[in-house]
Design a protein around this motif. Structure first.
Motif, mmCIF file in Angstrom:
data_model
loop_
_atom_site.group_PDB
_atom_site.id
_atom_site.type_symbol
_atom_site.label_atom_id
_atom_site.label_comp_id
_atom_site.label_asym_id
_atom_site.label_seq_id
_atom_site.Cartn_x
_atom_site.Cartn_y
_atom_site.Cartn_z
ATOM 1 N N ALA A 1 0.837 -1.206 0.000
ATOM 2 C CA ALA A 1 0.000 0.000 0.000
ATOM 3 C C ALA A 1 0.871 1.255 0.000
ATOM 4 O O ALA A 1 0.565 2.236 -0.677
ATOM 5 C CB ALA A 1 -0.938 -0.004 1.212
ATOM 6 N N GLU B 1 2.254 1.742 -3.506
ATOM 7 C CA GLU B 1 1.197 2.244 -4.390
ATOM 8 C C GLU B 1 0.950 3.732 -4.136
ATOM 9 O O GLU B 1 0.787 4.517 -5.068
ATOM 10 C CB GLU B 1 -0.085 1.447 -4.169
ATOM 11 C CG GLU B 1 -1.257 1.905 -5.010
ATOM 12 C CD GLU B 1 -1.131 1.532 -6.476
ATOM 13 O OE1 GLU B 1 -1.811 2.173 -7.299
ATOM 14 O OE2 GLU B 1 -0.363 0.617 -6.804
ATOM 15 N N LYS B 2 0.948 4.126 -2.877
ATOM 16 C CA LYS B 2 0.742 5.536 -2.531
ATOM 17 C C LYS B 2 1.893 6.393 -3.078
ATOM 18 O O LYS B 2 1.656 7.476 -3.629
ATOM 19 C CB LYS B 2 0.631 5.684 -1.016
ATOM 20 C CG LYS B 2 0.269 7.066 -0.555
ATOM 21 C CD LYS B 2 0.076 7.098 0.967
ATOM 22 C CE LYS B 2 -0.314 8.476 1.428
ATOM 23 N NZ LYS B 2 -0.524 8.503 2.870
ATOM 24 N N ARG C 1 1.515 6.776 -6.863
ATOM 25 C CA ARG C 1 0.488 7.754 -7.209
ATOM 26 C C ARG C 1 0.987 9.182 -6.982
ATOM 27 O O ARG C 1 0.764 10.063 -7.791
ATOM 28 C CB ARG C 1 -0.783 7.524 -6.390
ATOM 29 C CG ARG C 1 -1.568 6.342 -6.845
ATOM 30 C CD ARG C 1 -2.897 6.281 -6.097
ATOM 31 N NE ARG C 1 -3.636 5.110 -6.484
ATOM 32 C CZ ARG C 1 -4.370 5.030 -7.567
ATOM 33 N NH1 ARG C 1 -4.463 6.045 -8.381
ATOM 34 N NH2 ARG C 1 -5.017 3.920 -7.855
ATOM 35 N N ARG C 2 1.681 9.380 -5.868
ATOM 36 C CA ARG C 2 2.166 10.716 -5.525
ATOM 37 C C ARG C 2 3.240 11.197 -6.511
ATOM 38 O O ARG C 2 3.292 12.362 -6.853
ATOM 39 C CB ARG C 2 2.723 10.687 -4.099
ATOM 40 C CG ARG C 2 2.991 12.035 -3.509
ATOM 41 C CD ARG C 2 3.404 11.964 -2.027
ATOM 42 N NE ARG C 2 4.518 11.068 -1.787
ATOM 43 C CZ ARG C 2 4.433 9.927 -1.094
ATOM 44 N NH1 ARG C 2 3.285 9.547 -0.574
ATOM 45 N NH2 ARG C 2 5.492 9.169 -0.908
#
Length: 146
Positions: free
Chosen positions: A22, A25-26, A29-30
């Motif tokens: 997670a 993935e964060k 995205r950032r």
């Protein structure tokens, strides 16, 4: 091992792995906003390259077009290669965006040179048409990064 269920160690390891996934993935995205900037720059390049290709004929125009395009692609490639993060299914998205652009670009140049010659309105419309798939890709990338 506990008598009534799953081992505590394995559960803790699984929870830790899910947490790390997670987090990755964060971070992706950032940090994936670079691709939107890449596409916006490529779209802006179309506003110059397409009119050069449609309106300006002869060997000098071919050299100017080739050099300008080579500089744009090289600069964007170096920029892309330096990025550390790509989002999931990036290759598919990039392939679809570039294939869409290639079809529109090929049609614009072919039709523009064959049918419209030195038509400024066609060159403007063609430049906008060639920038459109790249702009849509940048817009969807920006939306997905939020």
């Amino acid at each position: 091992m506990r008598a009534w269920g799953e081992p505590v160690e394995e559960t803790a390891k699984a929870v830790g792995a899910l947490g790390r996934a997670a987090g990755a993935e964060k971070a992706a995205r950032r940090r994936s906003g670079w691709y939107a900037r890449y596409l916006w720059a490529y779209a802006a390049g179309q506003l110059v390259l397409v009119p050069v290709a449609v309106l300006w004929h002869g060997p000098v125009s071919g050299v100017v077009f080739a050099v300008t395009n080579a500089l744009l692609v090289t600069g964007l490639s170096v920029y892309a290669a330096r990025q550390r993060v790509v989002r999931r299914r990036f290759g598919v998205k990039h392939g679809v965006v570039m294939a869409s652009w290639a079809v529109v670009f090929a049609l614009t140049i072919t039709v523009g040179v064959a049918a419209f010659g030195h038509g400024v309105p066609f060159a403007v419309a063609g430049a906008l048409a060639c920038a459109l798939p790249l702009a849509v890709g940048a817009w969807t990338e920006t939306r997905g990064a939020a």
